[in-house]
Design an enzyme around this catalytic site. Structure first.
Site, short mmCIF file in Angstrom:
data_model
loop_
_atom_site.label_atom_id
_atom_site.label_comp_id
_atom_site.label_asym_id
_atom_site.label_seq_id
_atom_site.Cartn_x
_atom_site.Cartn_y
_atom_site.Cartn_z
N PHE A 1 2.37 -1.67 6.31
CA PHE A 1 1.35 -0.84 6.13
C PHE A 1 1.38 -0.36 4.81
O PHE A 1 0.53 -0.14 4.11
CB PHE A 1 0.89 0.05 7.08
CG PHE A 1 1.61 1.34 6.94
CD1 PHE A 1 1.00 2.52 6.45
CD2 PHE A 1 2.99 1.63 7.51
CE1 PHE A 1 1.76 3.78 6.32
CE2 PHE A 1 3.56 2.93 7.43
CZ PHE A 1 2.80 3.96 6.82
N LYS A 2 2.86 -0.10 4.30
CA LYS A 2 2.62 0.60 3.00
C LYS A 2 2.31 -0.07 1.76
O LYS A 2 1.77 0.26 0.78
CB LYS A 2 4.30 0.89 2.56
CG LYS A 2 5.15 1.52 3.60
CD LYS A 2 4.66 3.10 3.77
CE LYS A 2 5.13 3.76 5.01
NZ LYS A 2 6.70 4.03 4.91
N ASP A 3 1.90 -1.45 1.94
CA ASP A 3 1.43 -2.49 0.87
C ASP A 3 0.22 -2.12 0.67
O ASP A 3 -0.65 -2.25 -0.35
CB ASP A 3 1.61 -3.70 1.41
CG ASP A 3 2.87 -4.74 1.55
OD1 ASP A 3 3.63 -4.27 0.40
OD2 ASP A 3 3.05 -5.27 2.38
N LEU B 1 0.53 0.85 -1.58
CA LEU B 1 1.37 0.65 -2.85
C LEU B 1 1.08 -0.73 -3.61
O LEU B 1 1.57 -0.90 -4.75
CB LEU B 1 2.78 0.47 -2.17
CG LEU B 1 3.25 1.91 -2.25
CD1 LEU B 1 4.82 1.82 -1.24
CD2 LEU B 1 3.83 2.80 -3.44
#
Length: 494
Positions: free
Chosen positions: A111-113, A116
């Site tokens: 989920f950091k994508d 980021l």
């Protein structure tokens, strides 16, 4: 209305969104928060017809009010393109009565994508807007996923470099190999002998060092952060909760204004804080379920009002949640103190010096919209197996923590519930396959397990996994937690 940003720890001068993004952390060590939470400016029914990119613009323009329409739309176009393997960017999948918001279809399958992918665009646009000539050094601690997503986002971005610290023995083999094989002339990865909280504390100490900042400035460098303490990370996370509501409307699963529940597997508190901000913008969310693993410092906080990090640090199968100091909780504490910066600072100082703080009963009452839950290691594994057998759906360990909390806490409310699915099961293949049939898969290698998961799930092996099968290791620095600043100085040639 123009939104400005202020620190959670003082009433010092307010800054613009672009300035807050560049700085990452306020000079006094506090986190930047908006001076007000804006209301959604589109009617809820309109969300049903909006793409992810359109939703992102409608949400982000309210918080990033010093960005022009052209600047913000260019950032969104650059971020949410074909690097995601689904057109929806964040598909909502209904399984056994719950709605899994799949946030792992980006370049690094976590989920950091979602945030980021856009942060480098926001960062470089902010630098231009503010006449910054220094090279921006992204300094980040990771519990597994932020690191790779940040490395992928900032690799070879002009005017930036990135240094990622991670706990050497505290991430999954796939997570580690993803980081250690990252290409890019401006990327640096360092394993520390210590845990994530040690890495996070070391990074914060470097941000707070005036002496280090002066030496860096003399060499043409300045720090910024890609952790969720940066509002350039937090604001894009609000988007996917608003988008999920629009998808529920579009699919005819809810009526307009119908309230939903949201369950979020939680470590550093940024992802669930984004849902809280969405709720405060007017999104009809009834209850936010904060799902913890065996490091259940947040569960205990919501039960008792006492935040106590003085406990054993447990390495679990959901390593991105192996955290005892949840940095983003500070932003919530600031809200429930009535935006009292002195009181917030006193709590944070107590956490540093005594390892704990206790909020008041009045503050506890303001947490009524949150419910804490947790899953043990055995419950996490059992839930993976249960949902696979019942609904033919395979999830990763972090999502399983949230799914378990859904089954024993949220399902009984009868409300439609969105579960934040934060990572692909391919990122945690050993834990996932052991949960399904340990006897059968225990002797296989990590990449044999990838192939078995592909057979079981029918889900194509992500490019992020295929790429690292044979990729060479390009980062091999390991240091003690006490040597983090010395390592940064060596990398930068200070």
């Amino acid at each position: 209305m123009s939104i400005m940003y202020k620190s959670t720890r003082s009433n010092s001068e307010k800054v613009t969104a672009s300035q807050a993004i560049l700085k990452g952390l306020a000079d006094d060590g506090g986190l930047f928060v908006p001076d007000s939470i804006p209301a959604l400016s589109v009617p809820l029914e309109a969300l049903a017809g909006m793409s992810y990119q359109e939703t992102a613009y409608e949400v982000m323009k309210l918080f990033l009010s010093d960005f022009t329409e052209d600047e913000l739309k260019a950032c969104i176009r650059g971020a949410y393109d074909d690097k995601f393997d689904t057109k929806e960017i964040a598909p909502l999948v209904k399984k056994d009565g719950a709605y899994y918001l799949e946030l792992f279809h980006g370049k690094t399958i976590a989920f950091k994508d979602m945030a980021l992918s856009i942060l480098p665009y926001l960062m470089t646009t902010s630098a231009k807007k503010n006449g910054v000539e220094n090279e921006i050094v992204i300094l980040t601690a990771t519990s597994g996923d932020t690191g790779k997503a940040a490395l992928a986002g900032f690799a070879d971005v002009p005017g930036t470099s990135i240094i990622v610290f991670y706990p050497k023995n505290g991430v999954s083999p796939i997570q580690e190999k993803q980081m250690l094989t990252q290409k890019g002339e401006n990327t640096n990865v360092v394993g520390i002998i210590g845990n994530f909280d040690d890495a996070q504390t070391g990074v914060k100490n470097m941000f707070h060092s005036r002496e280090l900042a002066e030496r860096m400035n003399a060499k043409g460098y300045q720090f910024s952060s890609a952790n969720s303490i940066n509002i350039g990370r937090l604001v894009p996370q609000i988007v996917y909760y608003v988008y999920a509501y629009g998808q529920l409307l579009r699919q005819g699963e809810i009526s307009c204004d119908e309230k939903i529940n949201v369950v979020v597997p939680t470590g550093n508190f940024g992802n669930i804080l984004a849902a809280y901000y969405a709720k405060n913008m007017g999104l009809p969310i009834e209850t936010l379920y904060c799902a913890s693993n065996e490091n259940k410092v947040l569960f205990d906080f919501f039960q008792t009002g006492k935040y106590d990090r003085k406990r054993e640090f447990i390495l679990t199968s959901s390593p991105s949640m192996d955290i005892l100091i949840s940095s983003n909780l500070e932003r919530l504490i600031y809200r429930i103190t009535g935006e009292d910066a002195d009181q917030t600072k006193a709590f944070m100082d107590a956490l540093s010096s005594d390892g704990e703080y206790q909020i008041t009963e009045e503050m506890k009452e303001k947490l009524a919209g949150f419910v804490g839950g947790y899953a043990s290691e055995a419950e996490t594994a059992a839930n993976i197996k249960k949902v696979y057998e019942k609904a033919d759906y395979i999830m990763d360990t972090h999502t399983s923590v949230a799914s378990h909390v859904y089954y024993y806490k949220a399902k009984e409310t009868g409300r439609k519930t969105v579960i934040a699915s934060t990572a692909s099961p391919y990122k945690f293949t050993r834990s996932v396959m052991d949960a399904i049939d340990k006897d059968k898969y225990d002797s296989m290698s990590d990449f044999e397990l990838v192939d078995e998961l592909n057979k079981l799930s029918g889900v194509k092996i992500p490019a992020a996994i295929e790429e690292i099968r044979t990729a060479p290791i390009v980062h091999d620095i390991v240091c003690d937690k006490s040597e983090m600043q010395a390592t940064v100085e060596k990398i930068l040639g200070l």
